[in-house]
Design a protein around this motif. Sequence first.
Motif, PDB file in Angstrom:
ATOM      1  N   MET A 137       0.749  -1.215  -0.108  1.00  0.00           N
ATOM      2  CA  MET A 137       0.056   0.102  -0.175  1.00  0.00           C
ATOM      3  C   MET A 137       0.827   1.392   0.069  1.00  0.00           C
ATOM      4  SD  MET A 137      -3.164  -0.716  -0.355  1.00  0.00           S
ATOM      5  CE  MET A 137      -3.852   0.814  -0.044  1.00  0.00           C
ATOM      6  N   LEU A 138       1.945   1.250   0.499  1.00  0.00           N
ATOM      7  CA  LEU A 138       2.661   2.545   0.648  1.00  0.00           C
ATOM      8  C   LEU A 138       3.398   2.803  -0.734  1.00  0.00           C
ATOM      9  CD1 LEU A 138       5.048   1.892   3.800  1.00  0.00           C
ATOM     10  CD2 LEU A 138       3.543   3.587   3.566  1.00  0.00           C
ATOM     11  N   ARG A 139       3.782   1.598  -1.513  1.00  0.00           N
ATOM     12  CA  ARG A 139       4.221   1.788  -3.009  1.00  0.00           C
ATOM     13  C   ARG A 139       2.940   2.297  -3.834  1.00  0.00           C
ATOM     14  NH1 ARG A 139       8.083   3.547  -6.430  1.00  0.00           N
ATOM     15  NH2 ARG A 139       7.786   2.372  -8.179  1.00  0.00           N
ATOM     16  N   PHE A 140       1.734   1.831  -3.523  1.00  0.00           N
ATOM     17  CA  PHE A 140       0.859   2.086  -4.157  1.00  0.00           C
ATOM     18  C   PHE A 140       0.260   3.633  -3.918  1.00  0.00           C
ATOM     19  CE2 PHE A 140      -4.171   1.310  -5.030  1.00  0.00           C
ATOM     20  CZ  PHE A 140      -3.994   1.519  -6.116  1.00  0.00           C
ATOM     21  N   HIS A 141       0.376   3.933  -2.715  1.00  0.00           N
ATOM     22  CA  HIS A 141      -0.020   5.256  -2.515  1.00  0.00           C
ATOM     23  C   HIS A 141       1.170   6.053  -3.195  1.00  0.00           C
ATOM     24  CE1 HIS A 141      -0.038   9.163  -0.357  1.00  0.00           C
ATOM     25  NE2 HIS A 141      -1.153   9.107  -0.118  1.00  0.00           N
ATOM     26  N   HIS A 142       2.183   5.998  -2.991  1.00  0.00           N
ATOM     27  CA  HIS A 142       3.408   6.645  -3.723  1.00  0.00           C
ATOM     28  C   HIS A 142       3.227   6.701  -5.080  1.00  0.00           C
ATOM     29  CE1 HIS A 142       7.464   8.496  -3.748  1.00  0.00           C
ATOM     30  NE2 HIS A 142       7.596   7.547  -4.817  1.00  0.00           N
TER      31      HIS A 142
END
Length: 166
Positions: A137-142
């Motif tokens: 999710m961190l990568r997706f948000h980024h």
Amino acid sequence: MSIHVAIALWTVWAAWRWGRWTQFPQCYPTLLYLSCFQLLYEFFSHEKFYVWRLEPDQLINYTGVVMLHTFCIYPLTAFLYLTRFPEVEWRAAVHIAKWVLIYISVEWVGYRLGYITYSHGWNCWWSLFFDVHMFLMLRFHHTKPVWSIPMTILSIFFYLILFGYL
């Protein structure tokens, strides 16, 4: 020395040493995203419904522990994770696995030493699942911040229902 302070000092040093600070402006929204959802977890679970809880130690009280993790440890480790994220798919998978392994290893040691407690059915296996989910999710948000918010809300409801909060 406090284990929480030791982890924070290591994290600050690692971010200083290996972080790509020219990319900080691009990472900043995702670091805020992470800290905001950590604070929401604390707000909703405070005193009533923790599934996992960071415990204070001899040098730092509970509020200090939460603030240290929320505003130092989590954002700086996410900064390292994001600024070192490889573009090649198999390397990205290895990168995610490396960070999940780091997080779950530190958590397992913290749990064994009494610095993390679990309740309501949470355990290290759920933390492993959550860490994989969180780093994805961190990568997706980024990369896609607008799309990540509804996905995050759905994820929150999944955990709230699964662990009996709702």
